[in-house]
Scaffold this active site. Structure first.
Site, PDB file in Angstrom:
ATOM      1  N   GLY A  31       0.819  -1.215   0.000  1.00  0.00           N
ATOM      2  CA  GLY A  31       0.000   0.000   0.000  1.00  0.00           C
ATOM      3  C   GLY A  31       0.847   1.256   0.000  1.00  0.00           C
ATOM      4  CG  HIS A  37       3.476   0.892  -5.311  1.00  0.00           C
ATOM      5  ND1 HIS A  37       3.440   1.843  -4.322  1.00  0.00           N
ATOM      6  CD2 HIS A  37       4.189  -0.140  -4.821  1.00  0.00           C
ATOM      7  CE1 HIS A  37       4.099   1.401  -3.271  1.00  0.00           C
ATOM      8  NE2 HIS A  37       4.568   0.206  -3.541  1.00  0.00           N
ATOM      9  CD  GLN A  61       7.565  -7.581   3.764  1.00  0.00           C
ATOM     10  OE1 GLN A  61       6.764  -8.338   3.211  1.00  0.00           O
ATOM     11  NE2 GLN A  61       8.237  -6.678   3.071  1.00  0.00           N
ATOM     12  CD  GLN A 153      10.565  -7.552  -2.322  1.00  0.00           C
ATOM     13  OE1 GLN A 153      10.415  -7.416  -1.119  1.00  0.00           O
ATOM     14  NE2 GLN A 153       9.863  -6.846  -3.207  1.00  0.00           N
ATOM     15  CB  SER A 186       6.382   3.356   0.837  1.00  0.00           C
ATOM     16  OG  SER A 186       5.882   2.632  -0.236  1.00  0.00           O
TER      17      SER A 186
HETATM   18  O1  PAF Z   1       8.053  -4.958  -2.007  1.00  0.00           O
HETATM   19  C1  PAF Z   1       7.093  -4.964  -1.209  1.00  0.00           C
HETATM   20  O2  PAF Z   1       6.314  -4.030  -1.127  1.00  0.00           O
HETATM   21  C2  PAF Z   1       6.892  -6.190  -0.320  1.00  0.00           C
HETATM   22  O3  PAF Z   1       8.110  -6.711   0.111  1.00  0.00           O
HETATM   23  C3  PAF Z   1       6.013  -7.277  -0.962  1.00  0.00           C
HETATM   24  C4  PAF Z   1       6.673  -7.865  -2.200  1.00  0.00           C
HETATM   25  C5  PAF Z   1       4.657  -6.702  -1.329  1.00  0.00           C
HETATM   26  C6  PAF Z   1       5.797  -8.414   0.036  1.00  0.00           C
HETATM   27  O4  PAF Z   1       5.166  -7.973   1.183  1.00  0.00           O
END
Ligand code: PAF
Length: 283
Positions: A31, A37, A61, A153, A186
Site C-alpha cells: 500500500g 507501484h 517481514q 528481493q 514509500s
Molecule cells: O516490495 C514490497 O512491497 C513487499 O516486500 C512485498 C513484495 C509486497 C511483500 O510484502
C-alpha cells in the site's frame, strides 16, 4: 474494480479467470501507492488481461525495531489510485485471514536471503518469501511484476520460482526516479526537505559509478569505496553498504570483466531514514 478481502474468495475468482483463459498479472504491494507501484500496474496492464493488485502490510517481514505500526496505510487514497490505474481486483486481506492464529509454516530463504539486506534485517526475506508465495497461491497469476528498486528481493523471488517450480513469469520493472534522481519509495515520506535533498547522494553515487565504468576502471571495490566516501561526507547521511555484486549470483564482485553484468547496491541512512538504491552495469 472489485475489492476482495477473503483469500478463498480471491482464489475462486482467480480460478474462474483461468478457466475463462484470462491472463492474470499480479502486482504485490504494502500500500501507500506511489508512482513506482503505478508503473508496475501499467506494465501488468500491458501484458495481462486481468490485473490483480494486492495490498497487505506483511508483519512477518518487519523486524521488532522496524516501522510496522507506523507504516503508512492510506487505504482510501490507494483505492482511488488503483481504480484510476485500471486495476481489476484489489486484494486487501486482514492480517488474521493471512496469518490465522494457528499459522505455522514459513519459507526459509537460502544464502541469498542472509546477505546484505538479509544480514541487516534478519528474517526479513523469509517473511517476504512466505507472503509472496502465499499471494501466488491466492491470486494464481501467470505474470507477477516486481520493481528493480528492491533488487535483492527480486533476485530472491526469482529463486523461489525456480526452486519451487512455480509456473509464473517474473517481470522486472525499472526503478522510477524523481527529477532529482531520488528513487521513489514509500519511505521517502519520512524524509524532511533537507534529508530529501541530501538523499540524492545515492543517485549521484550511481552516476559516479557509471562514469568510472565508462572510463574502464576495473576495480569495483575501489569505486564502491569512493561512493561510500561521497555518502559519508554528505551532511546527515551515513553509508550502510555500497557493493558491486555479479548480476547472476548476487555475490560481491572484484574485477569488472568485459561484457559481464554487475549491480551496484547501496544502502544509507539519511537522518533516521534508511534508503536503498541500485543500478545495473555492463563492463
Ligand atoms: O516490495 C514490497 O512491497 C513487499 O516486500 C512485498 C513484495 C509486497 C511483500 O510484502
Amino acid at each position: 474494480m472489485q475489492i476482495i478481502t477473503e483469500p478463498c474468495q480471491m482464489q475462486a475468482i482467480a480460478e474462474k479467470l483461468r478457466l475463462n483463459r484470462q491472463l492474470i498479472g499480479v502486482v504485490m504491494t504494502m500500500g501507500a501507492l506511489h508512482e513506482g507501484h503505478l508503473s508496475l500496474v501499467k506494465l501488468a496492464r500491458q501484458s495481462a488481461g486481468t490485473v490483480i493488485l494486492t495490498i497487505f502490510v506483511n508483519p512477518s517481514q518487519f523486524g521488532l525495531d522496524e516501522d510496522l505500526h507506523q507504516y503508512p496505510r492510506p487505504f482510501e487514497q490507494d483505492v482511488a489510485l488503483a481504480k484510476a490505474a485500471g486495476v481489476d481486483y484489489l486484494f486487501a486481506p486482514e492480517t488474521e485471514s493471512i496469518y490465522p492464529k494457528n499459522h505455522q509454516t514459513t519459507l526459509e530463504c537460502g544464502a541469498l536471503g542472509k546477505r546484505l539486506e538479509g544480514e541487516r534485517r534478519p528474517g526479513h526475506f523469509n517473511g517476504v518469501a512466505t507472503i509472496v508465495t502465499k499471494l501466488f497461491h491466492i491470486t494464481k497469476p501467470h505474470r507477477a511484476i516486481f520493481g528493480e528498486k528492491d533488487a535483492q528481493q527480486l533476485a530472491i523471488i526469482r529463486q523461489i520460482v525456480t526452486d519451487l517450480d512455480l509456473d509464473i513469469t517474473i517481470v522486472a520493472a525499472p526503478i522510477v526516479r524523481e527529477e532529482s534522481g531520488l528513487a521513489v519509495s514509500s519511505r521517502n515520506i519520512y524524509l524532511s526537505n533537507q534529508e530529501r535533498s541530501a538523499a540524492t547522494i545515492l543517485y549521484q553515487g550511481i552516476c559516479h559509478a557509471e562514469k568510472c565504468i565508462a572510463g574502464k576502471m576495473k576495480n569495483l571495490p575501489a569505486i564502491a569505496a569512493e561512493i561510500e566516501q561521497m555518502i559519508g561526507s554528505t551532511p546527515g547521511c551515513r553509508p550502510d553498504y555500497v557493493v558491486f555484486v555479479d548480476e547472476e549470483r548476487f555475490l560481491p564482485a572484484d574485477t569488472a570483466e568485459e561484457e559481464k553484468e554487475y549491480r551496484l547496491l547501496l544502502a544509507a541512512w539519511c537522518g533516521t531514514v534508511r534508503l536503498i538504491d541500485n543500478s545495473k552495469f555492463r563492463a
